[in-house]
Design a protein around this motif. Structure first.
Motif, short mmCIF file in Angstrom:
data_model
loop_
_atom_site.label_atom_id
_atom_site.label_comp_id
_atom_site.label_asym_id
_atom_site.label_seq_id
_atom_site.Cartn_x
_atom_site.Cartn_y
_atom_site.Cartn_z
N SER A 32 0.81 -1.22 0.08
CA SER A 32 0.20 0.07 0.19
C SER A 32 0.75 1.47 -0.09
CB SER A 32 -0.67 -0.10 1.28
OG SER A 32 -0.20 0.08 2.40
N ARG A 129 1.66 1.25 -3.95
CA ARG A 129 0.37 2.07 -3.83
C ARG A 129 -1.06 1.15 -4.08
NH1 ARG A 129 3.87 6.21 -5.96
NH2 ARG A 129 4.17 7.87 -4.25
N TRP A 130 -0.88 -0.14 -3.75
CA TRP A 130 -1.93 -0.78 -4.19
C TRP A 130 -2.40 -1.54 -2.72
CZ3 TRP A 130 -1.80 -5.00 -8.53
CH2 TRP A 130 -1.78 -4.54 -9.98
N ARG A 131 -3.62 -1.07 -2.41
CA ARG A 131 -4.14 -1.45 -1.14
C ARG A 131 -5.12 -2.67 -1.07
NH1 ARG A 131 -4.94 -0.04 4.34
NH2 ARG A 131 -3.50 1.77 4.14
N THR A 133 -8.45 -4.51 -0.11
CA THR A 133 -9.76 -4.22 0.43
C THR A 133 -10.69 -5.33 0.64
OG1 THR A 133 -10.64 -3.85 -1.82
CG2 THR A 133 -9.54 -1.68 -0.77
N THR A 147 -6.03 0.38 -6.42
CA THR A 147 -4.78 0.94 -6.95
C THR A 147 -4.98 2.48 -7.49
OG1 THR A 147 -5.19 0.38 -9.44
CG2 THR A 147 -4.82 -1.41 -7.98
#
Length: 396
Positions: A32, A129-131, A133, A147
Motif C-alpha cells: 500500500s 500504492r496497491w491497497r 480491500t 490502485t
C-alpha cells in the motif's frame, strides 16, 4: 491472474515471495505504500539487529506462549540460517557482546537493495500504492485491490498475506486488515502494544534526568525479569531493558527495579549497617552503595523518605516499586501482540476457512522482545508460508 499474490512488502512478504520464486512460480507482490520495506528501514536507523546468536532452545523461550506454534518455522530458519541468508545478499556481519547480530554497515538499506535486486532478477512483479480491500463479496475468492488506476479484481492461485500488525501505521502496519477479517467471519485476537514504553507520572524533580539511561539494573514485572538499559523520558521509561516485560505490564503487573542486581541482599544489608556517624542517610548510601545518578534519582523519586533501618533499605534497593499507568499507545509501540490465532491456520499457515490464503509475519498472534527476535520471527514465518504456498501450487 495465475500464480501467487503476496500482499505486504515487509520482511515476511518479501521472504514469502523469495520462497515462491525460488520454487519456480510467478509472483506478484503488492504494497500500500510508495516503497517497500519501510518498517525494516526505520528499524535499521539505529542499527539493523538481524537476529540473536544463541542456541535455538534458548531463542525459542523469547516467544512466550507462541513458542510451540513457532517452533517448526524457527527450527527451519534459525539464527544461523538468518546469518547465512544475509551473507548471501552480500552483507558482512558481526556479533556484539550480547549476541546480537548486525551488518557491519549497521543500516538496513544495503540489505534491502540487494534483496530486491535478487527478487527482481528472479522475475518478481511488484506494485506499490496497491491497497488490499478484501475478498469478492460474491464468494468467488477473488482479491479486491484499490490502485492508483482504480479498483482491481485479481484471482491468484494462492495468496500470502503479510500486512503487519498495528504499530507504526505511518509505515504501513495500520491493522486495517483486521476489520476485513472480522467482516469475513475470520478470528482476530485484539491488538495490544508490545515492546512499548511505560507511562510514569514523574514529579518535577525528575526533569534533570530526562534522557538519562538506567544501567546495571534489573527490571521485574510479574514472573518476568529483564537485565538491560532503559531511558528516563518525560513520559516515563523506555528501552530494550524494559520491553521484555511488556506482556506482564500490559496486564497491569507492578514494576520493581533491582538497583543492585549483582549484590546479594545480605551483603547489601551488611554494607548499609556500617556506622555512619553524623553523615546523612543519603550521603551514607552514596558511599557504601554504588548507584548511578539516574538510579539515585529514581530511588528518591519512588521511595522518599528513605527508611533508616539497613535491612529495610536494602530490601528497597533490591525491589524498588515504580508506580506506572501502563504501556504507551499501540501506534507508539515497536510491535504488537494479537492478530490471527494459530488455531485458525493449518500447519502451513494457511487459513482453514480460506484454502489457498496464507498468513505470515506480524499478522500472526505472537510477540517477542527486541534484540533480533522480531525480525527473525517475521522472516521465518514468511519463508514457511511461502514454501507452503509453493507446495500447494506445485500440487496444482
Amino acid at each position: 491472474m495465475s500464480g501467487a499474490l503476496v500482499i505486504g512488502g515487509g520482511p515476511a512478504g518479501l521472504m514469502a515471495a523469495d520462497a515462491l520464486l525460488s520454487a519456480g512460480h510467478a509472483v506478484m507482490l503488492a504494497d500500500s505504500k510508495p516503497s517497500l520495506g519501510r518498517k525494516l528501514l526505520m528499524a535499521g536507523k539505529s542499527g539493523l539487529n538481524l537476529t540473536k546468536a544463541e542456541p535455538l532452545s534458548e531463542f525459542l523461550t523469547r516467544y512466550g506462549a507462541a513458542a510451540p506454534a513457532l517452533r517448526p518455522m524457527l527450527s527451519a530458519f534459525p539464527p544461523e540460517e538468518v546469518m547465512h541468508w544475509a551473507e548471501g545478499l552480500g552483507q558482512s556481519l558481526f556479533t556484539g557482546s550480547t549476541g546480537r547480530v548486525f551488518p557491519h554497515g549497521m543500516k538496513a538499506s544495503p540489505l534491502l537493495r540487494a534483496w530486491l535486486a535478487r527478487l527482481d532478477g528472479m522475475g518478481l512483479e511488484r506494485h506499490v500504492r496497491w491497497r488490499w480491500t478484501g475478498w469478492d463479496e460474491k464468494g468467488t475468492g477473488a482479491v479486491s485491490m484499490e490502485t492508483p488506476d482504480g479498483a482491481l479484481r485479481l484471482t491468484p492461485d494462492v495468496t500470502v498475506l503479510a500486512l503487519g500488525g498495528a504499530s507504526w501505521a505511518r509505515l504501513g502496519s495500520d491493522g486495517q486488515w483486521a476489520g476485513i477479517f472480522r467482516d469475513a467471519g475470520l478470528p482476530v485476537t485484539p491488538f495490544a502494544p508490545a515492546n512499548a514504553g511505560l507511562c510514569v507520572d514523574w514529579s518535577a524533580h525528575m526533569k534533570a534526568q530526562f534522557g538519562a539511561p538506567l544501567k546495571g539494573v534489573a527490571f521485574h514485572a510479574g514472573d518476568l525479569v529483564s537485565r538491560g538499559e532503559a531511558v528516563i523520558s518525560a513520559r516515563g521509561l523506555e528501552g530494550g531493558g524494559l520491553y521484555p516485560l511488556s506482556p506482564a505490564l500490559r496486564e497491569g503487573a507492578a514494576l520493581t527495579v533491582d538497583l543492585c542486581p549483582d549484590v546479594e541482599l545480605a551483603t547489601l544489608t551488611k554494607r548499609l549497617s556500617r556506622p555512619r556517624g553524623k553523615q546523612s542517610l543519603s550521603n551514607h548510601l552514596r558511599k557504601v552503595v554504588t548507584l548511578s545518578p539516574a538510579s539515585r534519582a529514581l530511588l528518591m523519586e519512588c521511595a522518599r523518605p528513605l527508611p533508616e533501618d539497613p535491612a529495610t533499605l536494602a530490601a528497597l534497593l533490591k525491589a524498588l516499586p515504580v508506580p506506572h499507568s501502563g504501556l504507551r499507545p499501540i501506534d507508539e509501540a515497536i510491535s504488537v501482540a494479537g492478530g490471527v490465532p494459530f488455531a485458525a491456520l493449518d500447519a502451513g499457515l494457511m487459513l482453514k476457512a480460506r484454502p489457498g490464503v496464507f498468513v505470515a509475519g506480524e499478522m500472526l498472534d505472537w510477540e517477542a522482545p527486541t534484540g533480533g527476535y522480531l525480525l527473525t520471527g517475521c522472516l521465518a514465518t514468511g519463508l514457511w508460508a511461502g514454501r507452503a504456498a509453493a507446495e500447494r501450487l506445485s500440487r496444482g
